[in-house]
Design a protein around this motif. Structure first.
Motif, mmCIF file in Angstrom:
data_model
loop_
_atom_site.group_PDB
_atom_site.id
_atom_site.type_symbol
_atom_site.label_atom_id
_atom_site.label_comp_id
_atom_site.label_asym_id
_atom_site.label_seq_id
_atom_site.Cartn_x
_atom_site.Cartn_y
_atom_site.Cartn_z
ATOM 1 N N ASN A 101 -59.459 37.954 7.033
ATOM 2 C CA ASN A 101 -58.613 38.428 7.703
ATOM 3 C C ASN A 101 -57.475 39.170 6.965
ATOM 4 O O ASN A 101 -56.769 40.081 7.212
ATOM 5 N N THR A 102 -57.081 38.230 5.683
ATOM 6 C CA THR A 102 -56.144 38.731 4.704
ATOM 7 C C THR A 102 -56.876 39.942 4.117
ATOM 8 O O THR A 102 -55.808 41.215 4.158
ATOM 9 N N ALA A 103 -58.006 40.174 3.838
ATOM 10 C CA ALA A 103 -58.462 41.221 3.077
ATOM 11 C C ALA A 103 -58.369 42.510 4.092
ATOM 12 O O ALA A 103 -58.257 43.766 3.766
ATOM 13 N N LYS A 104 -58.707 42.329 5.566
ATOM 14 C CA LYS A 104 -58.950 43.352 6.411
ATOM 15 C C LYS A 104 -57.282 44.046 6.337
ATOM 16 O O LYS A 104 -57.544 45.338 6.324
ATOM 17 N N LYS A 105 -56.351 43.165 6.500
ATOM 18 C CA LYS A 105 -55.024 43.766 6.796
ATOM 19 C C LYS A 105 -54.690 44.418 5.572
ATOM 20 O O LYS A 105 -54.075 45.659 5.302
ATOM 21 N N ALA A 106 -55.080 43.775 4.322
ATOM 22 C CA ALA A 106 -54.351 44.453 2.978
ATOM 23 C C ALA A 106 -55.304 45.592 2.565
ATOM 24 O O ALA A 106 -54.541 46.726 2.306
ATOM 25 N N PHE A 107 -56.484 45.657 2.837
ATOM 26 C CA PHE A 107 -57.329 46.893 2.539
ATOM 27 C C PHE A 107 -56.953 48.063 3.227
ATOM 28 O O PHE A 107 -56.908 49.255 2.945
ATOM 29 N N TYR A 108 -56.721 47.638 4.556
ATOM 30 C CA TYR A 108 -56.542 48.795 5.445
ATOM 31 C C TYR A 108 -55.238 49.460 5.147
ATOM 32 O O TYR A 108 -54.928 50.890 5.326
ATOM 33 N N GLN A 109 -54.145 48.503 4.909
ATOM 34 C CA GLN A 109 -52.620 48.925 5.108
ATOM 35 C C GLN A 109 -52.454 49.522 3.430
ATOM 36 O O GLN A 109 -51.759 50.518 3.535
ATOM 37 N N ASP A 117 -55.916 38.476 -6.680
ATOM 38 C CA ASP A 117 -54.837 37.495 -6.815
ATOM 39 C C ASP A 117 -54.082 37.537 -5.467
ATOM 40 O O ASP A 117 -53.449 36.620 -5.001
ATOM 41 N N ARG A 118 -53.652 38.803 -5.120
ATOM 42 C CA ARG A 118 -52.976 38.972 -3.662
ATOM 43 C C ARG A 118 -53.627 38.400 -2.599
ATOM 44 O O ARG A 118 -53.106 37.853 -1.770
ATOM 45 N N ILE A 119 -54.950 38.734 -2.627
ATOM 46 C CA ILE A 119 -56.028 38.013 -1.354
ATOM 47 C C ILE A 119 -55.809 36.747 -1.484
ATOM 48 O O ILE A 119 -55.392 35.870 -0.321
ATOM 49 N N VAL A 120 -55.921 36.106 -2.601
ATOM 50 C CA VAL A 120 -55.986 34.649 -2.665
ATOM 51 C C VAL A 120 -54.472 34.037 -2.215
ATOM 52 O O VAL A 120 -54.504 33.042 -1.494
ATOM 53 N N ALA A 121 -53.519 34.721 -2.714
ATOM 54 C CA ALA A 121 -52.098 34.110 -2.458
ATOM 55 C C ALA A 121 -51.869 34.257 -1.154
ATOM 56 O O ALA A 121 -51.412 33.299 -0.421
ATOM 57 N N GLU A 122 -52.079 35.450 -0.250
ATOM 58 C CA GLU A 122 -51.805 35.555 0.984
ATOM 59 C C GLU A 122 -52.628 34.693 1.753
ATOM 60 O O GLU A 122 -52.223 34.401 3.112
ATOM 61 N N ALA A 123 -53.923 34.715 1.667
ATOM 62 C CA ALA A 123 -54.799 33.726 2.160
ATOM 63 C C ALA A 123 -54.552 32.118 2.093
ATOM 64 O O ALA A 123 -55.084 31.167 2.845
ATOM 65 N N GLN A 124 -53.544 32.033 1.035
ATOM 66 C CA GLN A 124 -53.403 30.228 0.787
ATOM 67 C C GLN A 124 -54.602 29.603 0.376
ATOM 68 O O GLN A 124 -54.747 28.466 1.106
ATOM 69 N N VAL A 125 -55.508 30.205 -0.434
ATOM 70 C CA VAL A 125 -56.625 29.451 -0.884
ATOM 71 C C VAL A 125 -56.753 29.779 -2.288
ATOM 72 O O VAL A 125 -55.859 30.396 -3.046
ATOM 73 N N THR A 126 -57.752 29.107 -2.957
ATOM 74 C CA THR A 126 -57.708 28.868 -4.423
ATOM 75 C C THR A 126 -58.812 30.082 -4.797
ATOM 76 O O THR A 126 -59.569 30.675 -3.930
#
Length: 197
Positions: A18-26, A35-44
């Motif tokens: 879901n994080t990737a979908k929003k970020a990639f499209y936007q 790094d952005r995906i991991v940080a926004e999704a709050q995972v390692t």
């Protein structure tokens, strides 16, 4: 790796996707790093790589999500409508998306612009989606009109591509209205479009 049909995706995988979908499209695929995906999704990072082999795998999962959503729209519309009305319903859905907040064009056209190498798996996924879309429209038109269905379907896809691009640049309401009138023109025409036109 996608979850098996009988498995529910883990919450972490869902958050990543879901994080990737929003970020990639936007913001575009290439400009969004892991790094952005991991940080926004709050995972390692380890969690990301447990679910996806790498960024390309995540991009392919993102495109598959968009593809499956479109397949669902077609399936739902086709279950309730006649073929011509299914096409109208798809046209209205496209017009609605053009007018939605945050609209940035077609996810697949955006992706192929960033992955121009025809041999790249992302490029191949885009081509597969577009072939499915063209085949779907061709099938619906073949059941709803007398004119050559493949030619008319290619016209529909070109109208849609143009509307998706213009919707980012011009008044979305005007673009949507023009697109819907074009769709209706295709449906109203009978044997006026010559094969190969």
């Amino acid at each position: 790796m996608a979850p098996r049909d009988n498995e529910r995706p883990s919450p972490a995988r869902s958050r990543l996707l879901n994080t990737a979908k929003k970020a990639f499209y936007q913001d575009g695929i290439r400009s969004v790093g892991i790094d952005r995906i991991v940080a926004e999704a709050q995972v390692t990072r380890a969690t990301l790589y447990r679910h996806f082999a790498g960024k390309d795998d995540l991009v392919l999962a993102y495109l598959d999500e968009v593809h499956q959503a479109m397949r669902g729209q077609v399936h739902d519309a086709a279950a309730k409508e006649l073929p011509a009305d299914t096409i109208r319903a798809l046209g209205r859905s496209i017009a609605h998306s053009i007018q939605s907040p945050g609209f940035r064009g077609c996810a697949f056209l955006n992706a192929v612009a960033e992955y121009p190498d025809p041999g790249h798996p992302v490029h191949q996924a885009v081509l597969a989606h577009r072939q499915w879309f063209l085949n779907t429209i061709t099938h619906l038109l073949a059941r709803s009109r007398e004119a050559p269905a493949e030619t008319a379907a290619r016209h529909f896809v070109m109208l849609r591509d143009g509307a998706m691009a213009a919707g980012c640049l011009f008044d979305p309401s005007l673009v949507s209205d023009t697109f819907l009138r074009g769709v209706e023109g295709l449906l109203q025409a009978r044997a006026t479009i010559a094969p190969g036109a």
